[in-house]
Design an enzyme around this catalytic site. Structure first.
Site, PDB file in Angstrom:
ATOM      1  N   GLU A 293      -3.473 -10.921  13.968  1.00 44.63           N
ATOM      2  CA  GLU A 293      -3.030 -10.109  14.201  1.00 44.63           C
ATOM      3  C   GLU A 293      -4.497  -9.301  14.000  1.00 44.63           C
ATOM      4  O   GLU A 293      -4.024  -7.878  14.743  1.00 44.63           O
ATOM      5  CB  GLU A 293      -2.587  -9.439  13.334  1.00 44.63           C
ATOM      6  CG  GLU A 293      -2.144  -7.906  12.497  1.00 44.63           C
ATOM      7  CD  GLU A 293      -1.138  -7.991  11.445  1.00 44.63           C
ATOM      8  OE1 GLU A 293      -0.205  -8.572  11.246  1.00 44.63           O
ATOM      9  OE2 GLU A 293      -1.724  -8.069  10.357  1.00 44.63           O
TER      10      GLU A 293
ATOM     11  N   GLU B 286      10.675  -5.443   3.380  1.00 43.11           N
ATOM     12  CA  GLU B 286      10.872  -6.965   3.131  1.00 43.11           C
ATOM     13  C   GLU B 286      10.209  -7.125   1.404  1.00 43.11           C
ATOM     14  O   GLU B 286      10.873  -7.379   0.817  1.00 43.11           O
ATOM     15  CB  GLU B 286       9.757  -8.034   3.599  1.00 43.11           C
ATOM     16  CG  GLU B 286      10.154  -7.909   5.272  1.00 43.11           C
ATOM     17  CD  GLU B 286       8.937  -7.667   5.797  1.00 43.11           C
ATOM     18  OE1 GLU B 286       9.439  -7.580   7.512  1.00 43.11           O
ATOM     19  OE2 GLU B 286       8.714  -6.281   5.283  1.00 43.11           O
TER      20      GLU B 286
ATOM     21  N   HIS C  72      -1.017 -38.174  11.556  1.00 39.93           N
ATOM     22  CA  HIS C  72       0.532 -38.602  11.929  1.00 39.93           C
ATOM     23  C   HIS C  72       1.393 -37.909  12.507  1.00 39.93           C
ATOM     24  O   HIS C  72       2.892 -38.180  12.715  1.00 39.93           O
ATOM     25  CB  HIS C  72       1.006 -39.646  10.561  1.00 39.93           C
ATOM     26  CG  HIS C  72      -0.108 -39.961  10.600  1.00 39.93           C
ATOM     27  ND1 HIS C  72      -0.100 -41.855  10.413  1.00 39.93           N
ATOM     28  CD2 HIS C  72      -1.266 -40.413   9.660  1.00 39.93           C
ATOM     29  CE1 HIS C  72      -1.306 -42.215  10.042  1.00 39.93           C
ATOM     30  NE2 HIS C  72      -2.538 -41.434   9.753  1.00 39.93           N
TER      31      HIS C  72
ATOM     32  N   LYS D  56       9.490  -3.572  13.315  1.00 38.25           N
ATOM     33  CA  LYS D  56      10.100  -2.541  12.709  1.00 38.25           C
ATOM     34  C   LYS D  56      11.442  -1.687  12.141  1.00 38.25           C
ATOM     35  O   LYS D  56      11.525  -1.729  12.380  1.00 38.25           O
ATOM     36  CB  LYS D  56       8.907  -2.222  11.333  1.00 38.25           C
ATOM     37  CG  LYS D  56       8.222  -2.994  10.119  1.00 38.25           C
ATOM     38  CD  LYS D  56       7.459  -3.362   9.859  1.00 38.25           C
ATOM     39  CE  LYS D  56       6.210  -4.408   9.152  1.00 38.25           C
ATOM     40  NZ  LYS D  56       5.145  -3.463   8.198  1.00 38.25           N
TER      41      LYS D  56
ATOM     42  N   GLY E 146      -4.478  -5.024   5.204  1.00 43.22           N
ATOM     43  CA  GLY E 146      -3.823  -5.883   4.604  1.00 43.22           C
ATOM     44  C   GLY E 146      -4.066  -7.323   5.127  1.00 43.22           C
ATOM     45  O   GLY E 146      -4.536  -8.155   4.098  1.00 43.22           O
ATOM     46  N   ARG E 147      -4.842  -7.794   6.310  1.00 40.43           N
ATOM     47  CA  ARG E 147      -4.962  -8.786   6.354  1.00 40.43           C
ATOM     48  C   ARG E 147      -6.909  -9.275   5.913  1.00 40.43           C
ATOM     49  O   ARG E 147      -6.892 -10.196   5.800  1.00 40.43           O
ATOM     50  CB  ARG E 147      -5.089  -9.511   7.561  1.00 40.43           C
ATOM     51  CG  ARG E 147      -6.016  -8.683   8.488  1.00 40.43           C
ATOM     52  CD  ARG E 147      -5.378  -8.899  10.292  1.00 40.43           C
ATOM     53  NE  ARG E 147      -6.264  -8.588  10.776  1.00 40.43           N
ATOM     54  CZ  ARG E 147      -5.894  -7.204  11.481  1.00 40.43           C
ATOM     55  NH1 ARG E 147      -4.676  -6.249  10.857  1.00 40.43           N
ATOM     56  NH2 ARG E 147      -6.367  -6.321  12.649  1.00 40.43           N
TER      57      ARG E 147
ATOM     58  N   LYS F 267       0.042  -0.962   0.083  1.00 40.05           N
ATOM     59  CA  LYS F 267       0.148   0.595   0.250  1.00 40.05           C
ATOM     60  C   LYS F 267       0.741   1.230  -0.193  1.00 40.05           C
ATOM     61  O   LYS F 267       0.895   2.118  -0.809  1.00 40.05           O
ATOM     62  CB  LYS F 267      -0.782   0.226   0.927  1.00 40.05           C
ATOM     63  CG  LYS F 267      -1.960   0.624   1.295  1.00 40.05           C
ATOM     64  CD  LYS F 267      -2.324   0.946   2.649  1.00 40.05           C
ATOM     65  CE  LYS F 267      -3.688  -0.492   2.678  1.00 40.05           C
ATOM     66  NZ  LYS F 267      -4.664   0.251   3.792  1.00 40.05           N
TER      67      LYS F 267
END
Length: 540
Positions: free
Chosen positions: A348, A208, A379, A507, A262-263, A202
């Site tokens: 979050e 990153e 398993h 950050k 974002g999510r 955005k």
């Protein structure tokens, strides 16, 4: 003066009821109510939510629904769909629903969304048809999504889950981790002349994403020349100056809004890679599936409302039964990425320790969410869930048909799903173990030696969500169910489900650290940090 929701009379009533039920085992609850399944499952359209193996009674649901009403859930739902600034710390709306439902937000917002959708579908169609070409005239066979968090997890889940819907000969790839391994692995396997890169940020400043985007630009421009940036890169961003500097062509820029977190962004231009890979018709079905659930969420009474019930049971398990984790267990390999997606969505959103008024809460909020496809999980970690000391809440999710459309192999998956949910709920008593061992011919000494090792306590609460098949439409509905469930939990807890200040501190601190040793760290623990950096420099 705002108050903690735990001071509500309805909260106290639920807490008292939880104390009454604390000694009850699911075996006892099942025996006490011969109509338990009929009383504790809800059907809507093609969805079935079975909560009969939760540690609840019909009265539990009634008390939880009264708590939801006391917490103002109905008003909160209406406010979200109107576009009120319910994200109070950032003074923003949370209108991701407007990206898929024409009854959310204002007429102006709906017009903006329609214009954005037309531009997105036009571009996706041009890439799929070969009308949009790379700088050398080759068609795009690879699309790379560079993002992180919601800009990666959402589109990655959709592409993986709808792999059987891929068409057009285009393969999606995802780069999120800043350590460069994903990008370097990709560079060795694809032709830059056939590669389109979508940069999802955005602000266009996410550390990153920006680092990976710059590395991808170096790769493509180095192979194809400076003009390639304008043809091979697309951006989902609002930072025009940064896109200018990067070389993103004007027609390759897609908008975001500050009312989409974002999510919650996979419904927006963040989902462009999925739309390119499955086509706009399928992507529209994905949006429609979510819209179906939006309508159900806003119209169904709480007693029959799937996301309301899911959310209230989340509150019950976390705040009243004090269960620390939620294991998400899909019986469909296509949903392998779902647990990771839900980790961000839930943790979050509701991983908060203060309420909307900034007061410290006095109850547990978001659980630790984890899991994987349950056939594999049986398993690996099911041993701990069955006989270990921690107790987790469990969400079983299963299509009745396999993603490829068949039922044969899916029958085996469903057999296991139903068997495991029964085993978690009702366990395997000492008497049952001994009887089965005697039937198998074991002697008294072996029974005495082994019986304790084979006992399953049971009483592990679970929900089962069933639907016909994993398709674009059902996937959209599934994600919307969990989105609204998370919103219900946040509303009952009185926390803001739409900010994420906990993401920012690391950050900020990272920006003050130099791995070259040319800038001394400051603040608490600076000496230890300086020693660590010196160690890395020495031994690298």
């Amino acid at each position: 003066m705002p108050q903690l929701n735990s001071s509500l009379a309805a909260w106290g009533a639920v807490a008292a009821h939880a104390n009454e039920l604390s000694k009850a085992h699911l075996r006892d609850l099942s025996v006490a109510d011969s109509q338990r399944w009929q009383n504790l499952h809800v059907e809507h359209d093609t969805w079935l939510l079975d909560v009969s193996r939760q540690r609840i009674t019909a009265r539990t649901l009634s008390l939880l629904i009264e708590l939801a009403r006391s917490a103002g859930l109905a008003a909160r739902i209406a406010a979200m769909f109107r576009g009120d600034p319910i994200n109070t710390t950032e003074q923003r709306a949370a209108l991701h629903t407007a990206l898929r439902s024409d009854f959310a937000g204002s007429a102006d917002i709906q017009a903006e969304v329609r214009a954005s959708r037309e531009k997105l579908s036009g571009f996706a169609g041009a890439v799929r048809s070969g009308n949009a070409l790379g700088v050398t005239g080759k068609t795009f066979k690879h699309v790379v999504n560079i993002g992180i968090g919601g800009s990666d997890l959402g589109p990655l889940l959709v592409c993986d889950a709808l792999r059987h819907e891929w068409s057009g000969g285009i393969t999606p790839h995802f780069v999120s981790n800043v350590d460069r391994t994903q990008l370097d692995d990709l560079i060795r396997s694809v032709d830059p002349a056939e590669t389109l890169v979508i940069v999802c940020s955005k602000t266009f400043t996410t550390q990153e994403t920006r680092a990976n985007a710059n590395a991808a630009r170096t790769w493509i421009v180095g192979a194809l020349g400076e003009k390639a940036a304008a043809r091979h890169f697309v951006a989902v961003s609002t930072n025009a100056a940064a896109m200018d500097a990067f070389g993103i062509a004007a027609e390759h820029r897609f908008t975001m809004w500050d009312w989409v977190g974002g999510r919650y962004s996979v419904w927006s231009a963040i989902g462009l890679i999925a739309e390119i890979v499955v086509g706009s018709e399928r992507f529209q079905e994905f949006l429609a599936g979510a819209s179906d659930i939006d309508r159900h969420f806003t119209q169904a009474p709480f007693e029959k409302n799937l996301p309301v019930l899911m959310g209230l049971l989340g509150v019950w398990n976390r705040s009243f039964l004090k269960l620390p984790t939620l294991a998400v267990l899909p019986y469909d390999q296509r949903l392998a990425r779902l647990p990771a997606y839900l980790q961000q969505l839930e943790m979050e959103s509701n991983g908060k320790s203060v309420n909307l008024a900034g007061e410290q809460v006095d109850f547990p909020t978001a659980p630790v969410v984890w899991g994987q496809p349950a056939s594999n999980a049986q398993h690996s970690f099911f041993q701990m869930l069955h006989q270990g000391t921690p107790t987790a809440a469990l969400d079983f999710i299963a299509p009745m048909r396999g993603s490829w459309g068949g039922t044969e192999a899916q029958d085996l998956a469903l057999q296991n799903c139903l068997a495991q949910s029964q085993a978690f709920a009702f366990g395997y008593t000492r008497e049952e173990v001994a009887a089965d061992m005697r039937k198998a011919g074991a002697g008294a000494a072996d029974i005495a030696r082994l019986v304790a090792h084979r006992v399953h306590e049971g009483n592990r609460p679970s929900s089962l969500l069933l639907y016909p098949r994993t398709t674009a439409r059902s996937l959209g509905g599934l994600l919307a169910l969990y989105e609204h469930s998370v919103f219900v939990q946040g509303s009952v807890w009185g926390v803001n489900s739409f900010d994420q200040f906990g993401v920012e501190l690391g950050k900020k601190l990272a920006g003050g650290i130099s791995m070259k040793g040319d800038r001394a760290p400051s603040g608490c623990g600076a000496a230890g940090l300086a020693a660590l950096i010196a160690y890395v420099i020495k031994h690298r």
